[in-house]
Design an enzyme around this catalytic site. Structure first.
Site, short mmCIF file in Angstrom:
data_model
loop_
_atom_site.label_atom_id
_atom_site.label_comp_id
_atom_site.label_asym_id
_atom_site.label_seq_id
_atom_site.Cartn_x
_atom_site.Cartn_y
_atom_site.Cartn_z
N ASN A 87 1.25 -0.77 7.01
CA ASN A 87 0.93 -0.94 6.18
C ASN A 87 2.32 -1.42 5.74
OD1 ASN A 87 1.34 -0.64 3.06
ND2 ASN A 87 1.44 2.02 3.25
N GLU A 139 4.17 6.36 14.06
CA GLU A 139 4.47 7.87 14.01
C GLU A 139 2.40 7.68 14.41
OE1 GLU A 139 3.52 7.42 10.47
OE2 GLU A 139 5.22 6.81 11.88
N GLN A 189 12.63 -3.80 7.82
CA GLN A 189 12.94 -4.95 6.75
C GLN A 189 15.01 -4.91 5.87
OE1 GLN A 189 9.63 -4.17 3.59
NE2 GLN A 189 8.17 -4.73 5.20
N GLY A 218 3.21 -5.50 3.21
CA GLY A 218 2.93 -6.99 2.50
C GLY A 218 4.02 -7.67 2.77
N PHE A 219 5.07 -7.02 2.68
CA PHE A 219 6.74 -8.09 2.93
C PHE A 219 6.59 -8.09 5.01
CE2 PHE A 219 6.36 -7.04 -1.04
CZ PHE A 219 7.27 -8.44 -1.77
N SER A 270 3.86 4.64 0.81
CA SER A 270 4.36 3.52 0.95
C SER A 270 3.14 2.27 0.27
CB SER A 270 4.75 2.94 2.59
OG SER A 270 4.71 3.09 2.76
N HIS A 294 4.08 1.29 12.08
CA HIS A 294 4.18 2.77 11.72
C HIS A 294 4.15 3.30 13.08
CE1 HIS A 294 3.88 3.23 7.30
NE2 HIS A 294 4.64 2.37 7.63
N GLY A 329 7.16 -1.28 -2.02
CA GLY A 329 8.06 -3.00 -2.68
C GLY A 329 8.65 -3.76 -1.90
N GLY A 355 8.50 2.77 2.92
CA GLY A 355 8.83 3.24 1.47
C GLY A 355 7.59 1.45 1.00
N CYS A 405 9.49 -0.01 8.74
CA CYS A 405 8.60 -0.42 8.18
C CYS A 405 9.75 -1.10 6.91
CB CYS A 405 7.84 0.32 7.34
SG CYS A 405 5.99 -0.25 6.39
N LEU A 406 10.20 -0.33 5.75
CA LEU A 406 11.02 -0.97 4.56
C LEU A 406 12.60 -0.61 5.72
CD1 LEU A 406 11.90 -1.61 1.40
CD2 LEU A 406 11.97 1.13 1.14
#
Length: 360
Positions: free
Chosen positions: A292, A336, A254, A294-295, A44, A334, A225, A223, A250-251
Site C-alpha cells: 500500500n 506482516e 522511504q 504511492g511513492f 497508510s 508489508h 502521505g 504511514g 513502507c514509509l
C-alpha cells in the site's frame, strides 16, 4: 441517493451514495479480493478514497479483531456492490452500518473496472463523492478541480500516536523503539510475536530518545502521505543511522532512502493489493506480498554504500534496501500481512539476528 465520483481531471462515474454522505481524497485502487476492514483502518490510507476492484464488498461483515487502528482512516470507499446482510457467524455487524457510525463516505454501483483502467492510464488523482444534495454536476467538477494532490502532503502527524506508550512481551529478548508514522496493529503484533518489548513514539520524536541506551533496535513504521514532505522526520532518522540497528517498512523504508541521501518519487498509480510479486535479489526467491504505497525510492539517487535488496517484478521499482556496512535494512512491502503464504515474515526474525549481532 444518486451520486457521482468526480475526478480532478473532470472524469465522472455515476453511482449511488447509500449513506447520503459525500467527501473527497486521492482516488486509488487496490486489487485485494478481501480485507476491506483492514484496508479502511490502515493509517497508510489516510487522505485516500479506496476503489475495491473486487466487485462485492461487505460479504463477511465487520469483526472485532480485524481493525488495524482504533478508527477507519480511509477518506472513503468506492465499490460496485455493498452487501447489507453479511453471511458470517462471527460478524458483529454489517459494513454499511459500520461506515455510517464512523461517518465514512461510500459510493456504490460504480463501474470499478472502468475507474481502475482510467486510474492506470491517467494516474491516481484527487476526487469527490458528489451527491445530488451537494448541488449541480458543474459545481462538483469545479470543486474537484481545486483539490490538492497527494504530493507535498505531510500526513504522518495526523495518524501518529500523541504520546509514547509501551507494549511488553513476556520473556522479551530485546527492547525496540518504534517510530510511529501511522503504524498498523498487525505490525505491532508481529514485532511482539518476535519476542520484543516495544516503546512506541510519536512521529516527531527526536533521535536522542529513539536511540536511548535501553533500546536494542529502532523500527520505522508505515504511514501515509509524501515522505519528502517530512524533512524533520527524515533528519531524526538520519541521526539514528549507525547508532542502533534499524528496520523500516513502507514509509520507514522511504525515510531511510531519503536519510541515505536518496530521492523519492510518486508512482503513477501506486502498488496496492495483496498479490504483488517481489524478487529477493539475494535468494532469487519471489515473494507474494501485500502493499500500500504511492511513492518509491529512486535507486539511481542512492550512494554506493546502500544496496537494493528487493525489486518489484511489475515495474522494477525498489522494494528493499540495506546498508553494506551498518545494521540497517528496509522493505517497501508489508511483511506482516498474509496474502497467502507468509512469504515475507522472516524480516522480523532478521531484525532480531541483526540486534543480536550488534549487541554481542
Amino acid at each position: 441517493m444518486l451520486a457521482h465520483l468526480i475526478l480532478k481531471d473532470g472524469t465522472c462515474f455515476n453511482g449511488f451514495a447509500p449513506l447520503g454522505r459525500g467527501g473527497g481524497g486521492e482516488v486509488v485502487f487496490t486489487t485485494a479480493m478481501a480485507g476491506y476492514q483492514e484496508i479502511l483502518t490502515d493509517p497508510s490510507f489516510a487522505g485516500q478514497m479506496v476503489c475495491m476492484t473486487f466487485p462485492e464488498q461487505g460479504v463477511y461483515g465487520v469483526h472485532g479483531d480485524l481493525d488495524e487502528a482504533p478508527r477507519p482512516w480511509a477518506a472513503g470507499l468506492i465499490c460496485r456492490r455493498l452487501t447489507l446482510q453479511p453471511d458470517h457467524t462471527r460478524a458483529l455487524g454489517d459494513l454499511a452500518g459500520w461506515l455510517k457510525r464512523h461517518r465514512i463516505p461510500v459510493i456504490t454501483e460504480v463501474d470499478t473496472r472502468a475507474l481502475t483502467h482510467h486510474l492506470r492510464d491517467a494516474g491516481a488523482q484527487p476526487g469527490l463523492v458528489w451527491t445530488e444534495a451537494d448541488g449541480s454536476l458543474a459545481g462538483g467538477k469545479a470543486a474537484a478541480a481545486q483539490l490538492a494532490d497527494m504530493s507535498g502532503q505531510a500526513l504522518a502527524g495526523e495518524v501518529s500516536c500523541r504520546d509514547r506508550y509501551e507494549l511488553l512481551t513476556p520473556g522479551a529478548r530485546f527492547r525496540v523503539a518504534v517510530l510511529d508514522g501511522g503504524i498498523k496493529g498487525s505490525i505491532l503484533r508481529q514485532l511482539s510475536a518476535a519476542g520484543y518489548d516495544l516503546e512506541v513514539f510519536p512521529w516527531d520524536a527526536p533521535a536522542s530518545e529513539l536511540t536511548a541506551p535501553r533500546f536494542h533496535g529502532l523500527f520505522l513504521s508505515n504511514g501515509p502521505g509524501d515522505p519528502d514532505a517530512l524533512p524533520g522526520m527524515r533528519k531524526e532518522v538520519e541521526a539514528c543511522i549507525g547508532r542502533i540497528p534499524i528496520f523500516g517498512i513502507c514509509l520507514g523504508h522511504q525515510l531511510l532512502g531519503l536519510a541515505f541521501g536518496g530521492r523519492t518519487f510518486k508512482l503513477k498509480f501506486g502498488h496496492r493489493g495483496a498479490n504483488q510479486p517481489v524478487l529477493d535479489l539475494a535468494t532469487r526467491r519471489i515473494e507474494i506480498t501485500a502493499q500500500n504505497h504511492g511513492f518509491a525510492v529512486d535507486d539511481a539517487s542512492l550512494p554506493p554504500e546502500v544496496e537494493v535488496t528487493h525489486r518489484h517484478l511489475s515495474d522494477n521499482t525498489v522494494e528493499g534496501l540495506a546498508h553494506r556496512r551498518l545494521p540497517v535494512f528496509s522493505l517497501q512491502h508489508h511483511p506482516e500481512a498474509s496474502p497467502g503464504p507468509h512469504d515475507a515474515r522472516g524480516a522480523f526474525a532478521r531484525f532480531g539476528r541483526m540486534m543480536e549481532a550488534f549487541h554481542a
